[in-house]
Design a protein around this motif. Structure first.
Motif, PDB file in Angstrom:
ATOM      1  N   ALA A 105       0.822  -1.212   0.000  1.00 38.47           N
ATOM      2  CA  ALA A 105       0.000   0.000   0.000  1.00 38.47           C
ATOM      3  C   ALA A 105       0.858   1.265   0.000  1.00 38.47           C
ATOM      4  CB  ALA A 105      -0.929  -0.014   1.213  1.00 38.47           C
ATOM      5  N   GLU A 106       1.901   1.261   0.821  1.00 38.63           N
ATOM      6  CA  GLU A 106       2.748   2.452   0.925  1.00 38.63           C
ATOM      7  C   GLU A 106       3.501   2.723  -0.375  1.00 38.63           C
ATOM      8  OE1 GLU A 106       2.872   4.614   3.272  1.00 38.63           O
ATOM      9  OE2 GLU A 106       1.697   3.585   4.826  1.00 38.63           O
TER      10      GLU A 106
ATOM     11  N   VAL B 114      -2.968  -9.259  -3.926  1.00 38.21           N
ATOM     12  CA  VAL B 114      -4.320  -8.749  -3.643  1.00 38.21           C
ATOM     13  C   VAL B 114      -4.302  -7.232  -3.485  1.00 38.21           C
ATOM     14  CG1 VAL B 114      -6.160  -8.727  -1.907  1.00 38.21           C
ATOM     15  CG2 VAL B 114      -5.195 -10.898  -2.673  1.00 38.21           C
ATOM     16  N   ALA B 115      -3.212  -6.693  -2.918  1.00 39.78           N
ATOM     17  CA  ALA B 115      -3.110  -5.238  -2.777  1.00 39.78           C
ATOM     18  C   ALA B 115      -3.115  -4.565  -4.153  1.00 39.78           C
ATOM     19  CB  ALA B 115      -1.838  -4.877  -2.016  1.00 39.78           C
ATOM     20  N   GLN B 116      -2.494  -5.212  -5.151  1.00 43.76           N
ATOM     21  CA  GLN B 116      -2.524  -4.658  -6.506  1.00 43.76           C
ATOM     22  C   GLN B 116      -3.916  -4.837  -7.120  1.00 43.76           C
ATOM     23  OE1 GLN B 116       0.367  -3.087  -7.032  1.00 43.76           O
ATOM     24  NE2 GLN B 116       0.938  -4.078  -5.093  1.00 43.76           N
ATOM     25  N   PHE B 117      -4.507  -5.997  -6.878  1.00 42.17           N
ATOM     26  CA  PHE B 117      -5.843  -6.317  -7.393  1.00 42.17           C
ATOM     27  C   PHE B 117      -6.875  -5.297  -6.912  1.00 42.17           C
ATOM     28  CE2 PHE B 117      -9.837  -8.665  -6.408  1.00 42.17           C
ATOM     29  CZ  PHE B 117     -10.250  -8.951  -7.702  1.00 42.17           C
ATOM     30  N   LEU B 118      -6.766  -4.887  -5.640  1.00 43.70           N
ATOM     31  CA  LEU B 118      -7.735  -3.965  -5.043  1.00 43.70           C
ATOM     32  C   LEU B 118      -7.261  -2.515  -5.064  1.00 43.70           C
ATOM     33  CD1 LEU B 118      -8.762  -6.148  -1.963  1.00 43.70           C
ATOM     34  CD2 LEU B 118     -10.050  -5.802  -4.085  1.00 43.70           C
TER      35      LEU B 118
ATOM     36  N   ALA C 196      -4.911  -1.068  -3.396  1.00 41.85           N
ATOM     37  CA  ALA C 196      -4.846  -0.640  -1.995  1.00 41.85           C
ATOM     38  C   ALA C 196      -3.920   0.562  -1.827  1.00 41.85           C
ATOM     39  CB  ALA C 196      -4.357  -1.790  -1.125  1.00 41.85           C
ATOM     40  N   THR C 197      -4.363   1.528  -1.051  1.00 45.11           N
ATOM     41  CA  THR C 197      -3.591   2.728  -0.724  1.00 45.11           C
ATOM     42  C   THR C 197      -3.459   2.832   0.796  1.00 45.11           C
ATOM     43  OG1 THR C 197      -5.623   4.037  -0.735  1.00 45.11           O
ATOM     44  CG2 THR C 197      -4.362   3.947  -2.793  1.00 45.11           C
ATOM     45  N   PRO C 198      -2.533   3.655   1.297  1.00 46.04           N
ATOM     46  CA  PRO C 198      -2.342   3.747   2.750  1.00 46.04           C
ATOM     47  C   PRO C 198      -3.625   4.069   3.507  1.00 46.04           C
ATOM     48  CG  PRO C 198      -0.526   4.802   1.619  1.00 46.04           C
ATOM     49  CD  PRO C 198      -1.509   4.438   0.560  1.00 46.04           C
ATOM     50  N   GLY C 199      -4.507   4.840   2.914  1.00 46.04           N
ATOM     51  CA  GLY C 199      -5.740   5.190   3.614  1.00 46.04           C
ATOM     52  C   GLY C 199      -6.648   4.004   3.884  1.00 46.04           C
ATOM     53  N   ARG C 200      -6.513   2.953   3.108  1.00 51.08           N
ATOM     54  CA  ARG C 200      -7.352   1.756   3.294  1.00 51.08           C
ATOM     55  C   ARG C 200      -6.746   0.746   4.263  1.00 51.08           C
ATOM     56  NH1 ARG C 200     -11.758   0.608   0.456  1.00 51.08           N
ATOM     57  NH2 ARG C 200     -12.247   1.769  -1.461  1.00 51.08           N
ATOM     58  N   LEU C 201      -5.520   0.967   4.689  1.00 50.05           N
ATOM     59  CA  LEU C 201      -4.836  -0.039   5.489  1.00 50.05           C
ATOM     60  C   LEU C 201      -5.594  -0.439   6.764  1.00 50.05           C
ATOM     61  CD1 LEU C 201      -1.026   0.779   5.192  1.00 50.05           C
ATOM     62  CD2 LEU C 201      -2.245  -1.246   4.389  1.00 50.05           C
TER      63      LEU C 201
END
Length: 497
Positions: free
Chosen positions: A84-85, A127-131, A133-138
């Protein structure tokens, strides 16, 4: 192929139990995430975490499985944070992803636990790439992962722990060695090189879905050891993906993410993934492909163009894996298969000795557990030999020899099972001839594993003989017949590729 999946033996309904428990655990995890107020992205994260916990943890004992499950978040949470970061720092993100690939494959040297943790680390980054994901979603993703792992553990170790009623079985580890002679070290380098190719070319194909190519490379390497195994697995992955995309066009695209029918089909795909995994990688990939398509439908981004892109990225990943195993520190099928056959033969001797001890009155002897270990090892031999018995293999001589070895090893296993069944009879008595027959079995195994000639020195058995002795004579014959195919000259090896 259809017959192989649905008519394949399922002793103790193990595959059925595995699949039903997977559906139950993942379904409950998603429901609990929903009740906890998580978004669709959080629920998907939780469901995938539960799937991995229930699917990839394969320690030989329930206690070992519990320890591995407890370690999953210690690996997954830091990887999720890194993914995410680094979401908006492409170079650092890509290098980190490749490092996760290499470390995940190298971890297999520590057996089933290392394998499970390596898969979980890779899939968390994926999965982080699939979704996206950004730091705000962590915070939400952390909570969903932890909650789902707890639910999966509650189902596996509390609600439905069927393993407690089963004898522990050996889970074979890859052949050892030192340095670059160690298979896991060579595979880690191969996987990283293949993933690097897939990452670069995958980004040229699509700057948004490039990670599909890396995922294809990774999963082709999972549960393979040799060059031949990897090539066959890559072919099956592409075939399963092609069929799955065809089904997606007929089923997933027309649904447009409708919640109820999509949820029903997701349940069916999860069941199919778990149920077919042990018998057909092609069918498993078909189920996984349709599952991914349904998830994209729920996220509102599924269309025929996306499916075409998935096929292209899968092809890129397969090419990356093929190039890596062919040109980067290749591990031949002959080397790996020979190691598995040697281990299986030693297990034949161990099971015979345990059965003989039981017949001699030793209550502490446990031949049944040795048979379970032998079955595990024979499964690994079949996987190693698969490239040679594959329909597309043009080398007919090697194919015939490979099939002969598999048939004779199956004969050994059948005679061992019969011997153990006789030994389990409390009224069975020890015959003095059993000791001599067991000694001959030991000598045959030593010769096969040590390189000496194997000669069968037995008289023609009588028409009616003691059951245990009959099984030992059958075992002797199978071991003697194994000598010829296993001693094929290196120039035309039985199990070479």
């Amino acid at each position: 192929m259809l017959k192989r999946v649905f008519v394949a033996p399922d002793p103790g309904r193990m595959r059925l139990r595995f699949a039903v428990r997977g559906v139950l655990g993942i379904g409950l995890a998603v429901v609990v995430c929903g009740l906890a107020g998580h978004s669709l992205v959080g629920a998907v994260t939780g469901g995938l975490a539960a799937l991995l916990a229930l699917f990839t943890v394969t320690d030989a004992t329930v206690r070992g499985q519990a320890v591995t499950t407890a370690l999953l978040p210690l690996v997954g949470l830091p990887v999720l944070a890194a993914a995410a970061e680094l979401h908006d720092v492409p170079v650092a993100r890509d290098l980190t992803f490749l490092a996760v690939v290499g470390a995940g494959v190298y971890a297999r040297r520590w057996g089933p636990r290392g394998h499970s943790l390596g898969v979980f680390a890779f899939m968390t980054f994926f999965v982080a790439q699939f979704l996206q994901a950004t730091p705000g979603r962590l915070p939400e993703l952390y909570a969903a992962m932890l909650l789902s792992l707890l639910v999966a553990a509650a189902v596996r170790f509390g609600l439905w722990c069927y393993e407690r009623r089963l004898p522990p079985a050996l889970v074979p580890a890859p052949p050892g060695g030192r340095g670059l002679a160690r298979v896991t070290t060579r595979q880690a380098i191969q996987a990283t090189a293949g993933a690097g190719f897939a990452l670069v070319v995958g980004q040229l194909v699509s700057g948004e879905r490039w990670y599909w190519a890396v995922g294809a490379t990774w999963w082709i390497f999972v549960n393979t050891t040799s060059r031949g195994e990897t090539l066959v697995r890559g072919f099956r992955r592409v075939l399963g993906t092609v069929i799955g995309i065809g089904l997606g066009l007929l089923v997933a695209v027309p649904l447009h993410g409708a919640t109820v029918p999509t949820a029903a089909l997701l349940t069916l795909c999860v069941f199919g993934t778990f149920y077919t995994a042990a018998v057909s990688y092609t069918w498993m990939m078909l189920c996984v492909t349709v599952l991914a398509e349904l998830l994209y439908g729920l996220l509102g981004v599924l269309d025929p163009g996306l499916l075409a892109l998935r096929l292209a990225e899968t092809g890129v990943g397969a090419v990356g894996a093929f190039l890596a195993v062919l040109f980067v520190l290749p591990v031949t099928t002959h080397t790996v298969t020979d190691a598995w056959i040697q281990r299986a033969l030693r297990r034949v001797h161990a099971a015979t000795a345990e059965a003989a001890a039981r017949l001699a009155g030793d209550e502490g002897a446990d031949p049944a557990s040795r048979v379970a270990e032998l079955e595990q090892l024979l499964g690994r031999v079949r996987l190693s030999v698969a490239p040679l018995v594959h329909p597309l293999n043009p080398m007919r001589g090697r194919k015939r020899r490979a099939r002969r070895v598999l048939a004779l090893l199956d004969d050994c296993a059948r005679e061992i099972r019969g011997l153990v069944a006789v030994a389990a009879d409390p009224e069975a008595s020890h015959d003095a001839r059993l000791a001599a027959a067991c000694w001959r079995v030991e000598a045959a195994v030593e010769a096969l594993t040590g390189g000496a000639d194997v000669t069968l020195h037995t008289t023609q058995p009588p028409v009616v003989e003691q059951p245990a002795l009959a099984h030992l004579h059958g075992l002797e014959r199978a071991l003697a017949e194994l000598a010829k195919p296993l001693r094929t000259p290196p120039g035309s090896p039985l199990v070479g590729a």
